[in-house]
Design an enzyme around this catalytic site. Structure first.
Site, PDB file in Angstrom:
ATOM      1  N   CYS A   1     100.912  11.938  55.597  1.00  0.00           N
ATOM      2  CA  CYS A   1     100.020  10.891  56.059  1.00  0.00           C
ATOM      3  C   CYS A   1      98.780  11.520  56.653  1.00  0.00           C
ATOM      4  CB  CYS A   1     100.702   9.947  57.035  1.00  0.00           C
ATOM      5  SG  CYS A   1     100.782  10.507  58.713  1.00  0.00           S
TER       6      CYS A   1
ATOM      7  N   CYS B   1      75.387  -1.339  36.927  1.00  0.00           N
ATOM      8  CA  CYS B   1      74.421  -0.565  37.715  1.00  0.00           C
ATOM      9  C   CYS B   1      73.163  -0.326  36.887  1.00  0.00           C
ATOM     10  CB  CYS B   1      75.045   0.759  38.176  1.00  0.00           C
ATOM     11  SG  CYS B   1      73.870   1.886  38.976  1.00  0.00           S
TER      12      CYS B   1
ATOM     13  N   LYS C   1      98.019  -8.097  57.704  1.00  0.00           N
ATOM     14  CA  LYS C   1      96.833  -7.775  58.510  1.00  0.00           C
ATOM     15  C   LYS C   1      95.854  -8.947  58.523  1.00  0.00           C
ATOM     16  CE  LYS C   1      97.185  -2.788  58.341  1.00  0.00           C
ATOM     17  NZ  LYS C   1      96.691  -1.481  57.853  1.00  0.00           N
TER      18      LYS C   1
ATOM     19  N   CYS D   1      74.141   6.629  35.036  1.00  0.00           N
ATOM     20  CA  CYS D   1      75.359   6.119  35.685  1.00  0.00           C
ATOM     21  C   CYS D   1      76.309   5.533  34.642  1.00  0.00           C
ATOM     22  CB  CYS D   1      74.995   5.049  36.708  1.00  0.00           C
ATOM     23  SG  CYS D   1      76.443   4.365  37.558  1.00  0.00           S
TER      24      CYS D   1
ATOM     25  N   CYS E   1      74.638   3.768  43.282  1.00  0.00           N
ATOM     26  CA  CYS E   1      75.866   2.990  43.463  1.00  0.00           C
ATOM     27  C   CYS E   1      77.009   3.989  43.649  1.00  0.00           C
ATOM     28  CB  CYS E   1      76.105   2.026  42.293  1.00  0.00           C
ATOM     29  SG  CYS E   1      77.025   2.723  40.892  1.00  0.00           S
TER      30      CYS E   1
END
Lengths: 391, 391
Positions: A266, A324, A140, A319, A242
């Site tokens: 999928c 963070c 890609k 967190c 975050c």
């Protein structure tokens, strides 16, 4: 052209066989010459690339690829559009959202794009914009670089065929974000914004980790496995939640992304939902970089009802991400000064524009705007739900 | 490849000069052969088109271009995705919105696309998605047909290089919409939906006229000249306002599109805004054709604030368009039966799903949801402004 070349090889064979008889050679050579001339014509009709331009011109001529963008200045939307050439944006994941985001930024004339993906183009990707059937089998990153450099050779493209969730991939990712050769005097990292366009939890956590460590502002994007919803989210380390601060919304809404890639199963996808999410993502990128309009902290897209929820999420003081917590501490130190500056700016605007407040935000359900917060005279319009999640 | 061919011509020249000396010929011929072999390899790397497929398969393999679309059935979004192959959609205006809408429908595997435009591709269009620099100078219809047929050869493409605001152009437009050869047993016209993606008032009025005459449902789209707002609108002759019923919103909001093309003045445009509008347009097209979700009667996009106003507009009994008045009369005759059917359907749904009524439509002049209105448990969410304009 292939048939033409095959015949030429046959001609050369008969030429070889006529070697003892030079009388036939002259006519054979003439025949070959006319073939080559025909091939030359065919080759000339092949794609011609546009050349690089030195400066972005605002001249209104059909041959100017930037006239409609520079017009944003005359329309009063952007102060200095050409600043876009100074900016570097990293896009992680060149799938249905990332590839379209990359194309939009390329057509807008972004200075530099960094692209990250490890996957290859498949026919199964053809239900989303950007990649073409003839690129099937290419990585890609290679396919995107090819298309994007044809579209706009002015953009500096750097592509990385790697998986950022591996140790080696993460290290290369980090060092590429740190690299400041494009704009050596830039503060912070070497990029202005990271766009996360990945399709799994682990990759999002890797982007989150890198951006927390580098104190790098980033935007997250995602599309639901049923293809009819999506979202974008702005993440400023220390200032907003975050990705580890809150249970990810995709998981919170009952979709476990780790099950999506189960064998034989999928996820559905649509070019529409992904195109809208990419458009909202890059529009907010442009607003952030070129400083116009209001950047949405979170914007959802529920396509079944054309409903676009917005909200803000504050960082979680508990967190689990150590980087963070570091950024949160730093932010708490600068917060009073920043808020004073914002209030001063708002007061100056109120004095210069003699208008009353647009409205007072209504309060309902999910949660409410903190009354003690400075009044949002700017306002994201009366229609939006604002949820300030304090975790 | 051009340099390669030039060298081959030089080789042939020296071959000619060596004619009296056959000893050099064999090596010259070998050299030419290797050149041709190299060219053959180059030619083989040229685009290969994917072949047509007979049926849309839901098989989860990388080589299936429809696996992610057929997955919409397993996800419970669409009952029968393959029905998309029965539908014809006409797109008028293959510019920044129309070209992307065409690409989205092509990648979704729409049955048949009719494309209308009279313009040529210019470098000045490169700030929007879809067209590529090597297509500059081609008509937009030719360039679009080339790209779209490469992307998905299963779609039946019909392109019309014409201006629908001319007498001749309008006649061809009308007869192409009437043509039912693709699905002879279809009721009404030969297309299921017309998408207006034009950039001027006259062309919109021409689409409006044609659709009123043919009793053809269509969707209108537009982007503001400052590039940061857009809208889509559903128009059902007799049932909703037609484009002549109300002063067009673009005019009402103070933008006179007829001045946009003044010499030396060009409107701004962004791939983001146009991509979002195209995405919303085609998403609503899919909802309408494949019968899922709720089709928005009008949806705006204010990108500066990420605000998405919605509203409904009723037809104007004093509309200046004679065909619209005819359609209004017809609609008034069938309205009671239709409303009874809708109420019966809603009651059935209420019985099967133990939820309260969705809401009753209120009538007022642009204004907000009434506090006394029933709570919107479903639906277009508490965040949206609903304006019911009664003209």
């Amino acid at each position: 052209m292939e048939a033409e070349l095959k015949e030429m090889l046959n001609d050369l064979d008969s030429l070889k066989q006529s070697l003892p008889d030079p009388s036939n050679l002259a006519s054979s050579i003439l025949k070959l010459q006319s073939r080559v001339e025909h091939l030359t014509k065919l080759a000339k009709s092949a794609p011609v690339r546009r050349t690089k331009v030195q400066d972005m011109s605002a001249e209104v001529v059909d041959s100017n690829p930037y006239s409609r963008l520079m017009a944003l200045q005359r329309m009063g939307i952007v102060d200095n559009y050409e600043r876009i050439r100074d900016f570097s944006v990293a896009i992680v994941g060149i799938g249905g959202v990332g590839s379209v985001a990359a194309e939009m930024l390329t057509r807008c004339g972004i200075g530099r794009l960094l692209l990250y993906d490890y996957d290859k183009v498949e026919l199964a990707n053809m239900n989303r914009l950007f990649f073409r059937p003839e690129q099937v089998g290419m990585t890609k990153t290679d396919a995107a670089s090819q298309t994007l450099s044809d579209i706009n050779p002015d953009v500096v493209l750097e592509s990385f065929t790697l998986n950022i969730t591996t140790v080696q991939g993460f290290e290369t990712f980090m060092s590429s974000l740190r690299n400041k050769s494009f704009r050596p005097n830039k503060e912070g990292s070497g990029v202005d914004l990271v766009l996360s366009c990945v399709d799994n939890y682990e990759a999002r956590m890797a982007v989150n980790q890198a951006c927390n460590e580098l104190n790098q502002t980033w935007m997250e994007s995602g599309v639901s496995e049923d293809a009819v919803s999506g979202h974008i989210q702005l993440l400023i380390p220390g200032e907003t939640a975050c990705f580890a601060c809150a249970p990810p919304l995709v998981v919170a809404s009952g979709v476990d992304e780790r099950t999506l890639k189960r064998e034989g199963v999928c996820a559905a996808s649509l070019p529409t939902t992904m195109g809208v999410v990419a458009g909202l993502l890059v529009q907010n990128t442009l607003k952030l970089l070129l400083q116009f309009g209001q950047v949405s902290p979170y914007l959802g897209y529920n396509s079944l009802k054309d409903f676009f929820p917005t909200m803000e999420m504050r960082p979680n003081p508990q967190c689990s991400n150590a980087a963070c917590l570091e950024r949160q501490k730093e932010y708490l130190l600068v917060k009073p000064a920043r808020e004073a500056a914002i209030i001063a700016k708002m007061e100056a605007e109120v004095l210069s524009v003699p208008e009353g407040p647009l409205h007072t935000d209504n309060e309902w359900n999910i949660s409410v705007v903190d009354d003690s917060a400075p009044e949002r005279t700017d306002a994201t319009s009366s229609g939006d739900i604002y949820c300030y999640m304090t975790l």
